[in-house]
Design an enzyme around this catalytic site. Structure first.
Site, PDB file in Angstrom:
ATOM      1  N   LYS A  98       1.190  -1.195   0.343  1.00 55.69           N
ATOM      2  CA  LYS A  98      -0.050   0.144  -0.177  1.00 55.69           C
ATOM      3  C   LYS A  98       0.758   1.342   0.066  1.00 55.69           C
ATOM      4  O   LYS A  98       1.491   1.689   0.629  1.00 55.69           O
ATOM      5  CB  LYS A  98      -1.013  -0.132   1.273  1.00 55.69           C
ATOM      6  CG  LYS A  98      -1.758  -1.005   1.104  1.00 55.69           C
ATOM      7  CD  LYS A  98      -2.994  -0.937   2.495  1.00 55.69           C
ATOM      8  CE  LYS A  98      -4.472  -1.903   1.884  1.00 55.69           C
ATOM      9  NZ  LYS A  98      -3.517  -3.365   1.618  1.00 55.69           N
ATOM     10  N   ASP A 135      -1.322  -2.301  -4.336  1.00 54.45           N
ATOM     11  CA  ASP A 135      -2.565  -2.138  -3.628  1.00 54.45           C
ATOM     12  C   ASP A 135      -3.869  -0.876  -3.693  1.00 54.45           C
ATOM     13  O   ASP A 135      -3.042   0.509  -4.292  1.00 54.45           O
ATOM     14  CB  ASP A 135      -2.876  -2.362  -2.374  1.00 54.45           C
ATOM     15  CG  ASP A 135      -2.974  -3.782  -1.850  1.00 54.45           C
ATOM     16  OD1 ASP A 135      -3.417  -4.709  -2.627  1.00 54.45           O
ATOM     17  OD2 ASP A 135      -2.684  -4.357  -0.812  1.00 54.45           O
ATOM     18  N   ARG A 185      -5.315  -7.337 -10.874  1.00 57.01           N
ATOM     19  CA  ARG A 185      -5.964  -7.285  -9.553  1.00 57.01           C
ATOM     20  C   ARG A 185      -7.802  -6.417  -9.563  1.00 57.01           C
ATOM     21  O   ARG A 185      -7.476  -5.629  -9.211  1.00 57.01           O
ATOM     22  CB  ARG A 185      -5.627  -7.506  -8.795  1.00 57.01           C
ATOM     23  CG  ARG A 185      -6.439  -8.013  -7.231  1.00 57.01           C
ATOM     24  CD  ARG A 185      -5.880  -7.881  -5.934  1.00 57.01           C
ATOM     25  NE  ARG A 185      -4.945  -8.023  -5.885  1.00 57.01           N
ATOM     26  CZ  ARG A 185      -4.057  -7.559  -4.913  1.00 57.01           C
ATOM     27  NH1 ARG A 185      -3.732  -7.121  -3.983  1.00 57.01           N
ATOM     28  NH2 ARG A 185      -2.400  -9.107  -4.159  1.00 57.01           N
ATOM     29  N   GLY A 189     -14.296  -3.521  -3.430  1.00 58.59           N
ATOM     30  CA  GLY A 189     -13.985  -2.433  -3.417  1.00 58.59           C
ATOM     31  C   GLY A 189     -14.247  -2.318  -2.009  1.00 58.59           C
ATOM     32  O   GLY A 189     -15.862  -2.913  -1.911  1.00 58.59           O
ATOM     33  N   ALA A 190     -13.796  -1.753  -0.829  1.00 58.84           N
ATOM     34  CA  ALA A 190     -14.076  -2.497   0.149  1.00 58.84           C
ATOM     35  C   ALA A 190     -13.674  -0.347   0.756  1.00 58.84           C
ATOM     36  O   ALA A 190     -13.754  -0.756   2.439  1.00 58.84           O
ATOM     37  CB  ALA A 190     -13.155  -3.092   1.130  1.00 58.84           C
ATOM     38  N   THR A 227     -12.483 -12.035  -5.721  1.00 58.82           N
ATOM     39  CA  THR A 227     -13.636 -11.994  -5.086  1.00 58.82           C
ATOM     40  C   THR A 227     -13.813 -13.169  -4.526  1.00 58.82           C
ATOM     41  O   THR A 227     -13.240 -14.478  -4.661  1.00 58.82           O
ATOM     42  CB  THR A 227     -14.613 -12.066  -6.724  1.00 58.82           C
ATOM     43  OG1 THR A 227     -16.044 -11.768  -5.820  1.00 58.82           O
ATOM     44  CG2 THR A 227     -14.631 -13.088  -7.807  1.00 58.82           C
ATOM     45  N   HIS A 228     -15.077 -13.332  -3.651  1.00 58.61           N
ATOM     46  CA  HIS A 228     -15.893 -14.526  -3.119  1.00 58.61           C
ATOM     47  C   HIS A 228     -17.239 -14.609  -3.226  1.00 58.61           C
ATOM     48  O   HIS A 228     -17.857 -15.860  -2.556  1.00 58.61           O
ATOM     49  CB  HIS A 228     -15.861 -13.949  -1.660  1.00 58.61           C
ATOM     50  CG  HIS A 228     -14.259 -13.602  -0.992  1.00 58.61           C
ATOM     51  ND1 HIS A 228     -14.427 -12.926  -0.645  1.00 58.61           N
ATOM     52  CD2 HIS A 228     -13.497 -14.516  -0.492  1.00 58.61           C
ATOM     53  CE1 HIS A 228     -12.802 -12.644  -0.013  1.00 58.61           C
ATOM     54  NE2 HIS A 228     -12.475 -13.571  -0.299  1.00 58.61           N
TER      55      HIS A 228
END
Length: 305
Positions: A98, A135, A185, A189-190, A227-228
């Site tokens: 990051k 990231d 990647r 988004g979070a 992704t999950h």
């Protein structure tokens, strides 16, 4: 909406102190964080590579307030890289960095200095056979981050980049990055973003994700499908049919959907994002906000404790 509310609550200093100071939190955090130090990180790499799963390692600690902390981040990653090389764990694995942890936000000169620190890290990592992905953080940092990625790719073309489908701008960024050899990647988004820059509805984020993935594939990039969401996994598998092996990979987070990771690994490259370190609160709160099931797990564990 729920995730945004939770992220807002998690940003409260009192909540942070409550969660990080509770002994009940640690067993729950251990589900998502490999451990506090390089020993724990190396152990996670050994376990996952033995299962045929690649790794992306993230040394937690994005909230730096002084250049010395950014330099400590570089030193910490360098220690990790040397450890991986010493144990023969470099092949196929990567680190994720990051830019905020490298001092991107430290004044007007922050982005340039962060790029310099990132360049040193990528140079050492690639010399040891380890890839690096940069990231992406909140929308205010996107332009500076993409500028850094372009600078790094001038010398190290395999440097990876992250795009967040929730941001309205990302489809255009995906088209710009969709070229041969471009490692991207793609995540939903979070971060707690305002609606003028991000899609507030999950359905719109999902649609944007698929559009971005198609743009990357059609442009010849190497998408890292992070992704999950099993529906998006299924769409990605369908899009990959008929394409050459090695056209893309799947990525998931440490401690989430392990059975699905194993299933995907039978036919695809799978990489698990493994965070480690003591500064885990920001990462942990975003994981809770992403999926209500994660919050339910956390609550059940606290009650059981």
């Amino acid at each position: 909406m729920f995730g945004q509310l939770l992220l807002g609550v998690a940003g409260n200093d009192g909540i942070r102190r409550l969660v990080t100071g509770s002994t009940l939190s640690r067993p729950v955090v251990a589900r998502f964080i490999a451990g506090d130090d390089v020993d724990a990180a190396a152990g996670a790499v050994r376990d996952l590579t033995a299962q045929g799963i690649a790794v992306s390692l993230d040394r937690l600690g994005e909230d730096v307030t002084a250049p010395e902390q950014a330099d400590e981040t570089v030193a910490g990653y360098t220690e990790l890289l040397e450890r991986l090389a010493g144990e023969g764990l470099t092949c196929g694995n990567e680190i994720s960095i990051k830019l905020s942890a490298l001092g991107q936000g430290l004044g007007p000169d922050g982005p340039r200095r962060a790029t310099e620190r990132a360049h040193r890290l990528v140079e050492r990592a690639q010399a040891l056979g380890v890839d690096v992905t940069v990231d992406m953080e909140d929308h205010t940092r996107v332009d500076d981050t993409l500028t850094t990625v372009r600078a790094l790719r001038a010398d190290f073309p395999r440097t990876g980049c992250v795009l967040q489908a929730m941001l309205r701008r990302t489809e255009g960024d995906a088209r710009d990055l969709a070229h041969a050899g471009s490692r991207v990647r793609l995540v939903k988004g979070a971060y707690n973003e305002p609606p003028e820059v991000a899609y507030p509805a999950k359905a719109d984020v999902d649609k944007a994700y698929v559009r971005c993935l198609k743009a990357l594939l059609d442009g010849g990039a190497y998408p890292m499908v992070a992704t999950h969401d099993l529906r998006i996994v299924a769409v990605a598998e369908e899009l990959l049919k008929g394409r050459p092996d090695g056209s893309a990979e799947f990525q998931m987070l440490y401690g989430i959907r392990s059975a699905e990771q194993q299933r995907l690994a039978r036919d695809h490259t799978v990489r698990v994002y493994v965070p480690y370190g003591t500064d885990w609160y920001g990462y942990f709160s975003r994981r809770l906000a992403e999926r209500p099931a994660n919050l339910a797990f956390f609550a059940r564990s606290l009650v059981a404790g």
